[in-house]
Design a protein around this motif. Structure first.
Motif, PDB file in Angstrom:
ATOM      1  N   CYS A  87       0.795  -1.234   0.000  1.00  0.00           N
ATOM      2  CA  CYS A  87       0.000   0.000   0.000  1.00  0.00           C
ATOM      3  C   CYS A  87       0.828   1.286   0.000  1.00  0.00           C
ATOM      4  O   CYS A  87       0.266   2.372   0.109  1.00  0.00           O
ATOM      5  N   ARG A  88       2.143   1.205  -0.096  1.00  0.00           N
ATOM      6  CA  ARG A  88       2.942   2.434  -0.113  1.00  0.00           C
ATOM      7  C   ARG A  88       2.588   3.276  -1.334  1.00  0.00           C
ATOM      8  O   ARG A  88       2.192   2.744  -2.382  1.00  0.00           O
ATOM      9  N   GLN A  89       2.741   4.576  -1.201  1.00  0.00           N
ATOM     10  CA  GLN A  89       2.382   5.480  -2.285  1.00  0.00           C
ATOM     11  C   GLN A  89       3.545   6.417  -2.595  1.00  0.00           C
ATOM     12  O   GLN A  89       4.251   6.876  -1.699  1.00  0.00           O
ATOM     13  N   GLU A  90       3.718   6.704  -3.874  1.00  0.00           N
ATOM     14  CA  GLU A  90       4.747   7.656  -4.285  1.00  0.00           C
ATOM     15  C   GLU A  90       4.262   9.085  -4.070  1.00  0.00           C
ATOM     16  O   GLU A  90       3.059   9.365  -4.145  1.00  0.00           O
ATOM     17  N   PHE A  91       5.204   9.986  -3.823  1.00  0.00           N
ATOM     18  CA  PHE A  91       4.878  11.411  -3.795  1.00  0.00           C
ATOM     19  C   PHE A  91       6.133  12.205  -4.111  1.00  0.00           C
ATOM     20  O   PHE A  91       7.254  11.725  -3.945  1.00  0.00           O
ATOM     21  N   VAL A  92       5.928  13.419  -4.559  1.00  0.00           N
ATOM     22  CA  VAL A  92       7.043  14.312  -4.867  1.00  0.00           C
ATOM     23  C   VAL A  92       7.246  15.239  -3.677  1.00  0.00           C
ATOM     24  O   VAL A  92       6.288  15.844  -3.172  1.00  0.00           O
TER      25      VAL A  92
ATOM     26  N   SER B   5       3.565   6.084   3.768  1.00  0.00           N
ATOM     27  CA  SER B   5       2.696   4.988   4.219  1.00  0.00           C
ATOM     28  C   SER B   5       1.240   5.323   3.925  1.00  0.00           C
ATOM     29  O   SER B   5       0.843   6.487   3.893  1.00  0.00           O
ATOM     30  N   GLN B   6       0.439   4.278   3.727  1.00  0.00           N
ATOM     31  CA  GLN B   6      -0.975   4.444   3.455  1.00  0.00           C
ATOM     32  C   GLN B   6      -1.814   3.626   4.444  1.00  0.00           C
ATOM     33  O   GLN B   6      -2.660   4.164   5.138  1.00  0.00           O
TER      34      GLN B   6
ATOM     35  N   CYS C  43      -0.892  -4.816   6.520  1.00  0.00           N
ATOM     36  CA  CYS C  43      -0.004  -4.198   7.524  1.00  0.00           C
ATOM     37  C   CYS C  43      -0.768  -3.717   8.745  1.00  0.00           C
ATOM     38  O   CYS C  43      -0.282  -2.842   9.473  1.00  0.00           O
ATOM     39  N   ARG C  44      -1.968  -4.261   8.955  1.00  0.00           N
ATOM     40  CA  ARG C  44      -2.803  -3.857  10.097  1.00  0.00           C
ATOM     41  C   ARG C  44      -3.121  -2.362  10.045  1.00  0.00           C
ATOM     42  O   ARG C  44      -3.294  -1.720  11.065  1.00  0.00           O
ATOM     43  N   TYR C  45      -3.172  -1.809   8.857  1.00  0.00           N
ATOM     44  CA  TYR C  45      -3.502  -0.400   8.618  1.00  0.00           C
ATOM     45  C   TYR C  45      -2.514   0.565   9.271  1.00  0.00           C
ATOM     46  O   TYR C  45      -2.857   1.698   9.587  1.00  0.00           O
ATOM     47  N   THR C  46      -1.289   0.111   9.443  1.00  0.00           N
ATOM     48  CA  THR C  46      -0.239   0.986   9.990  1.00  0.00           C
ATOM     49  C   THR C  46       0.598   1.615   8.880  1.00  0.00           C
ATOM     50  O   THR C  46       1.251   2.631   9.099  1.00  0.00           O
TER      51      THR C  46
END
Length: 417
Positions: free
Chosen positions: A310-315, A337-338, A343-346
């Motif tokens: 669930c990781r997300q990219e960002f600038v 993190s998302q 990941c137990r929503y962590t």
């Protein structure tokens, strides 16, 4: 009772009043308390937790697990169960169940998930009863290869070069809980062979290493790090591992061992690789002895690893770059993190290490011999010689999506920005 507690015995329904995430499995033992304690231990191991905290409050018992360095609440139990839970764990750990006024320490081994897991226990009298803390020592997670520790390619090559030296002192530094012991065990596993006589001094011996002579210190009996190290030097060792350099005497003996042809590994509590020199100097070790004995220093921190699901990219925007003090990284691509079910929503799952490795090359040795060895100058010289600082290592791993910038900065600055 909630329906998310599979396998709980019907007669044990009254044991749990306000459970949250705790699961229960059916055990062969008849006593409800035995089943309850076994269930707590099993779930903590299954989830890969490092610690269990059983904490009495005025009305309830708070049960917390530490996962990836962070505590979370697993369940709340009625306070009436405290005495039985404490007694059960004391019996398992070989402690005195009649002594409730003084702290106690113990240890036991349990067979969980078809493997043996060690638990190190301690009790502490509090206002509402005895608090229990259990450290989970699971070999399945602890004894790893160096390549699994998260070192960059250059740092891994540097660590292997230090590990295969014939003599000198190699230190692993960092705050408590930064993975120093795991790194040392991984090094010993890497260099262990039939031709080497390896002896360790530990407090306590956390994991047994086949082929390694491990000594548990016992200060009450007079076996300290210093006295044990003296005895080890009469045992014809090739490689010595001292769990921690805590005082001047141990430091002097470790330096002496390194100067007389032994490879010595140990740990220190310092915030940087260069800070180890200042710490040893504070313990009374002269600069010229450090120049001759110290081969290198590994400084490390542990950070939580971003969940790959669930990781997300960002600038990196200018405002965040300014807040983190990383204006040079403005416009660069990072990950955050998302949170998801995996990941137990962590937003995080597992941990990796950040490291910096300082070799004591000719330039730094010359500084030490001239007595011009301030921490700032040593670090500057190490960087000029090719050391990648722990900050740069952390930023690189954040760009790779292995952790977040927030985790990196929190670990490096110990929570303060």
């Amino acid at each position: 009772m909630p329906k998310n507690l599979p396998g709980i015995y019907p007669e044990d329904q009254n044991l749990i009043t306000t459970p949250k995430n705790l699961r229960f499995s059916k055990f062969d033992q008849d006593a409800p308390i035995v089943r309850l304690v076994n269930s707590i231990l099993t779930q903590a191991v299954e989830e890969g937790c490092s610690d269990i905290h059983i904490e009495p409050e005025q009305q309830e018992i708070r049960l917390r697990f530490r996962l990836d360095g962070e505590l979370y609440e697993a369940a709340r139990l009625p306070h009436s169960l405290l005495a039985a839970i404490v007694s059960r764990i004391k019996i398992m750990a070989g402690m005195d169940i009649s002594e409730k006024r003084l702290p106690q320490d113990g240890r036991f081994r349990a067979n969980i998930e078809e493997r043996e897991v060690d638990f190190r226990c301690s009790t502490l009298p509090t206002a509402w009863g005895e608090k229990l803390a259990l450290r989970i020592l699971d070999r399945a997670y602890a004894l790893t290869q160096i390549k699994q520790l998260g070192f960059s390619a250059d740092n891994q090559a540097s660590l292997l070069a230090l590990a295969h030296r014939s003599q000198g002192m190699v230190l692993v530094t960092g705050p408590s809980g930064s993975g120093k012991t795991t790194t040392l065990y991984s090094i010993l596993t890497q260099i262990n062979s039939i031709e080497k006589n390896i002896i360790t001094l530990e407090d306590p011996v956390e994991y047994t290493l086949p082929g390694v002579n491990q000594v548990q210190i016992n200060p009450k009996a007079g076996l300290t790090f210093a006295s044990g190290l003296r005895s080890i030097l009469r045992q014809d060792p090739d490689i010595i591992m001292v769990g921690e350099i805590r005082d001047r005497e141990t430091a002097r003996l470790a330096v002496q061992a390194a100067l007389t042809g032994h490879l010595v590994f140990s740990t220190l509590h310092t915030n940087s690789a260069a800070g180890s020199v200042a710490r040893l100097r504070d313990m009374g070790i002269e600069d010229f002895l450090l120049a001759s004995s110290l081969a290198g220093v590994v400084s490390q921190r542990l950070v939580r690893q971003l969940c790959l699901h669930c990781r997300q990219e960002f600038v990196m925007e200018e405002q965040l770059a300014e807040k983190l003090g990383l204006l040079a990284e403005k416009g660069e691509l990072f990950f955050r993190s998302q949170g998801c079910k995996a990941c137990r929503y962590t937003g995080y799952r597992g941990r990796i290490a950040l490291q910096e490795i300082m070799f004591l090359g000719p330039e730094i040795r010359d500084l030490l011999n001239r007595g011009e060895s301030s921490e700032v100058r040593i670090e500057k010289m190490a960087i000029e010689a090719g050391m990648v600082t722990i900050m740069i290592d952390g930023i690189t791993k954040a760009k790779e999506g292995r952790s977040s910038l927030e985790e990196v900065m929190k670990a490096i600055f110990m929570g303060g920005l």
